[in-house]
Design a protein around this motif. Structure first.
Motif, PDB file in Angstrom:
ATOM      1  N   PHE A 199       0.844  -1.182   0.000  1.00  0.00           N
ATOM      2  CA  PHE A 199       0.000   0.000   0.000  1.00  0.00           C
ATOM      3  C   PHE A 199       0.880   1.234   0.000  1.00  0.00           C
ATOM      4  CE2 PHE A 199       0.498  -1.697   4.248  1.00  0.00           C
ATOM      5  CZ  PHE A 199       1.054  -0.637   4.945  1.00  0.00           C
ATOM      6  N   GLU A 200       0.340   2.318  -0.539  1.00  0.00           N
ATOM      7  CA  GLU A 200       1.061   3.582  -0.550  1.00  0.00           C
ATOM      8  C   GLU A 200       0.057   4.728  -0.619  1.00  0.00           C
ATOM      9  OE1 GLU A 200       2.204   4.167  -5.253  1.00  0.00           O
ATOM     10  OE2 GLU A 200       3.489   2.862  -4.041  1.00  0.00           O
ATOM     11  N   PRO A 201       0.423   5.871  -0.060  1.00  0.00           N
ATOM     12  CA  PRO A 201      -0.484   7.016  -0.083  1.00  0.00           C
ATOM     13  C   PRO A 201      -0.763   7.460  -1.515  1.00  0.00           C
ATOM     14  CG  PRO A 201       1.397   7.427   1.366  1.00  0.00           C
ATOM     15  CD  PRO A 201       1.669   6.153   0.651  1.00  0.00           C
ATOM     16  N   GLU A 202      -1.978   7.974  -1.720  1.00  0.00           N
ATOM     17  CA  GLU A 202      -2.401   8.475  -3.023  1.00  0.00           C
ATOM     18  C   GLU A 202      -3.032   9.845  -2.778  1.00  0.00           C
ATOM     19  OE1 GLU A 202      -3.050   8.400  -7.157  1.00  0.00           O
ATOM     20  OE2 GLU A 202      -1.972   6.911  -5.978  1.00  0.00           O
ATOM     21  N   GLY A 203      -2.273  10.899  -2.978  1.00  0.00           N
ATOM     22  CA  GLY A 203      -2.771  12.252  -2.735  1.00  0.00           C
ATOM     23  C   GLY A 203      -2.920  12.510  -1.244  1.00  0.00           C
ATOM     24  N   SER A 204      -3.787  13.460  -0.893  1.00  0.00           N
ATOM     25  CA  SER A 204      -3.935  13.841   0.515  1.00  0.00           C
ATOM     26  C   SER A 204      -4.894  12.939   1.280  1.00  0.00           C
ATOM     27  CB  SER A 204      -4.418  15.292   0.607  1.00  0.00           C
ATOM     28  OG  SER A 204      -5.682  15.402  -0.025  1.00  0.00           O
ATOM     29  N   ASN A 205      -5.874  12.339   0.604  1.00  0.00           N
ATOM     30  CA  ASN A 205      -6.855  11.526   1.311  1.00  0.00           C
ATOM     31  C   ASN A 205      -7.103  10.184   0.626  1.00  0.00           C
ATOM     32  OD1 ASN A 205      -8.112  12.551  -0.932  1.00  0.00           O
ATOM     33  ND2 ASN A 205     -10.050  12.994   0.090  1.00  0.00           N
ATOM     34  N   GLY A 206      -6.072   9.653  -0.022  1.00  0.00           N
ATOM     35  CA  GLY A 206      -6.242   8.401  -0.745  1.00  0.00           C
ATOM     36  C   GLY A 206      -5.204   7.365  -0.376  1.00  0.00           C
ATOM     37  N   LEU A 207      -5.461   6.155  -0.797  1.00  0.00           N
ATOM     38  CA  LEU A 207      -4.554   5.044  -0.528  1.00  0.00           C
ATOM     39  C   LEU A 207      -4.617   4.076  -1.706  1.00  0.00           C
ATOM     40  CD1 LEU A 207      -2.730   3.723   1.676  1.00  0.00           C
ATOM     41  CD2 LEU A 207      -4.750   2.458   2.409  1.00  0.00           C
ATOM     42  N   ARG A 208      -3.467   3.711  -2.224  1.00  0.00           N
ATOM     43  CA  ARG A 208      -3.370   2.709  -3.294  1.00  0.00           C
ATOM     44  C   ARG A 208      -3.020   1.388  -2.619  1.00  0.00           C
ATOM     45  NH1 ARG A 208      -2.698   3.141  -8.769  1.00  0.00           N
ATOM     46  NH2 ARG A 208      -2.457   5.391  -8.544  1.00  0.00           N
ATOM     47  N   VAL A 209      -3.800   0.329  -2.905  1.00  0.00           N
ATOM     48  CA  VAL A 209      -3.643  -0.952  -2.228  1.00  0.00           C
ATOM     49  C   VAL A 209      -3.499  -2.068  -3.259  1.00  0.00           C
ATOM     50  CG1 VAL A 209      -4.715  -2.593  -0.632  1.00  0.00           C
ATOM     51  CG2 VAL A 209      -5.067  -0.141  -0.305  1.00  0.00           C
ATOM     52  N   TRP A 210      -2.609  -3.017  -2.966  1.00  0.00           N
ATOM     53  CA  TRP A 210      -2.409  -4.206  -3.792  1.00  0.00           C
ATOM     54  C   TRP A 210      -2.816  -5.422  -2.965  1.00  0.00           C
ATOM     55  CZ3 TRP A 210       0.559   0.048  -4.146  1.00  0.00           C
ATOM     56  CH2 TRP A 210       0.942   0.489  -5.402  1.00  0.00           C
ATOM     57  N   LEU A 211      -3.651  -6.263  -3.542  1.00  0.00           N
ATOM     58  CA  LEU A 211      -4.040  -7.533  -2.930  1.00  0.00           C
ATOM     59  C   LEU A 211      -3.695  -8.633  -3.918  1.00  0.00           C
ATOM     60  CD1 LEU A 211      -7.648  -6.576  -1.772  1.00  0.00           C
ATOM     61  CD2 LEU A 211      -5.588  -6.487  -0.403  1.00  0.00           C
ATOM     62  N   ASP A 212      -2.966  -9.645  -3.461  1.00  0.00           N
ATOM     63  CA  ASP A 212      -2.608 -10.757  -4.350  1.00  0.00           C
ATOM     64  C   ASP A 212      -3.219 -12.052  -3.850  1.00  0.00           C
ATOM     65  OD1 ASP A 212      -1.162  -9.167  -6.036  1.00  0.00           O
ATOM     66  OD2 ASP A 212       0.794  -9.750  -5.264  1.00  0.00           O
ATOM     67  N   LYS A 213      -3.755 -12.813  -4.769  1.00  0.00           N
ATOM     68  CA  LYS A 213      -4.333 -14.129  -4.521  1.00  0.00           C
ATOM     69  C   LYS A 213      -5.319 -14.094  -3.359  1.00  0.00           C
ATOM     70  CE  LYS A 213      -0.467 -16.520  -6.555  1.00  0.00           C
ATOM     71  NZ  LYS A 213       0.703 -17.334  -6.355  1.00  0.00           N
ATOM     72  N   VAL A 214      -6.333 -13.264  -3.514  1.00  0.00           N
ATOM     73  CA  VAL A 214      -7.375 -13.111  -2.503  1.00  0.00           C
ATOM     74  C   VAL A 214      -8.686 -13.645  -3.065  1.00  0.00           C
ATOM     75  CG1 VAL A 214      -7.965 -10.770  -3.215  1.00  0.00           C
ATOM     76  CG2 VAL A 214      -8.398 -11.457  -0.877  1.00  0.00           C
ATOM     77  N   GLU A 215      -9.549 -14.178  -2.182  1.00  0.00           N
ATOM     78  CA  GLU A 215     -10.855 -14.657  -2.625  1.00  0.00           C
ATOM     79  C   GLU A 215     -11.681 -13.465  -3.106  1.00  0.00           C
ATOM     80  OE1 GLU A 215     -13.091 -17.262  -0.062  1.00  0.00           O
ATOM     81  OE2 GLU A 215     -11.214 -17.960   0.858  1.00  0.00           O
TER      82      GLU A 215
END
Length: 175
Positions: free
Chosen positions: A119-135
């Motif tokens: 995960f990493e911040p995206e702008g002032s109020n956002g978040l970029r998230v990576w999920l791998d091999k999740v149902e």
């Protein structure tokens, strides 16, 4: 292969020994050459008609139904895409995320049994998230919970199928 050949030979001998085949063969051989040609042409027409009725027409109808279904699904997809802004604009914001967006996202992910890969911040109020091999169902429930209870909306999402029911997800969340 030998077994199949022997079964075909047995079937052929049964047909040739049949009284109906012998009667038809005698009748056909008694016809003049011109009449035999007419019978052969008619038999070809009947075979072609049966092929059309039993093979070609059902395949053609199935193909048309698939094209119709695809067109309907594409129209629905375009409608959903054109109206997506209405849904995200009316996302409930009465329960805004308390504390940081990362804390809220991580807490709800753990509650749903989902591990955030990155995960990493995206702008002032956002978040970029990576999920791998999740149902898939767990991930969708998690995203729905984020939006419904915490007011954290999905701004952008990419879902890639890994196997049946398992996906990789890249999502940008905004509070």
């Amino acid at each position: 292969m030998d077994k199949l050949t022997s079964q075909l030979e047995i079937l052929q001998s049964k047909i040739l020994d049949s009284k109906y085949f012998r009667a038809a063969s005698t009748w056909f051989n008694a016809l003049t050459e011109r009449d035999q040609l007419i019978v052969k042409v008619l038999a070809g027409i009947i075979v072609a008609a049966l092929f059309f009725a039993w093979v070609w027409q059902p395949l053609h109808k199935s193909n048309q139904a698939a094209h119709s279904s695809l067109a309907s699904e594409m129209k629905f997809h375009a409608f959903m895409k054109d109206n997506a802004h209405k849904v995200s604009a009316s996302a409930p914001s009465s329960n805004p995320a308390q504390g940081s967006i990362l804390g809220t996202v991580n807490q709800l992910a753990k509650a749903k049994g989902i591990a955030l890969k990155r995960f990493e911040p995206e702008g002032s109020n956002g978040l970029r998230v990576w999920l791998d091999k999740v149902e898939f169902n767990k991930a969708i429930d998690w995203l729905e919970l984020l939006e419904a209870e915490k007011g954290i909306a999905v701004e952008q999402i990419s879902i890639d199928k890994v196997s049946s029911g398992i996906v990789n997800i890249r999502v940008v969340l905004k509070s």
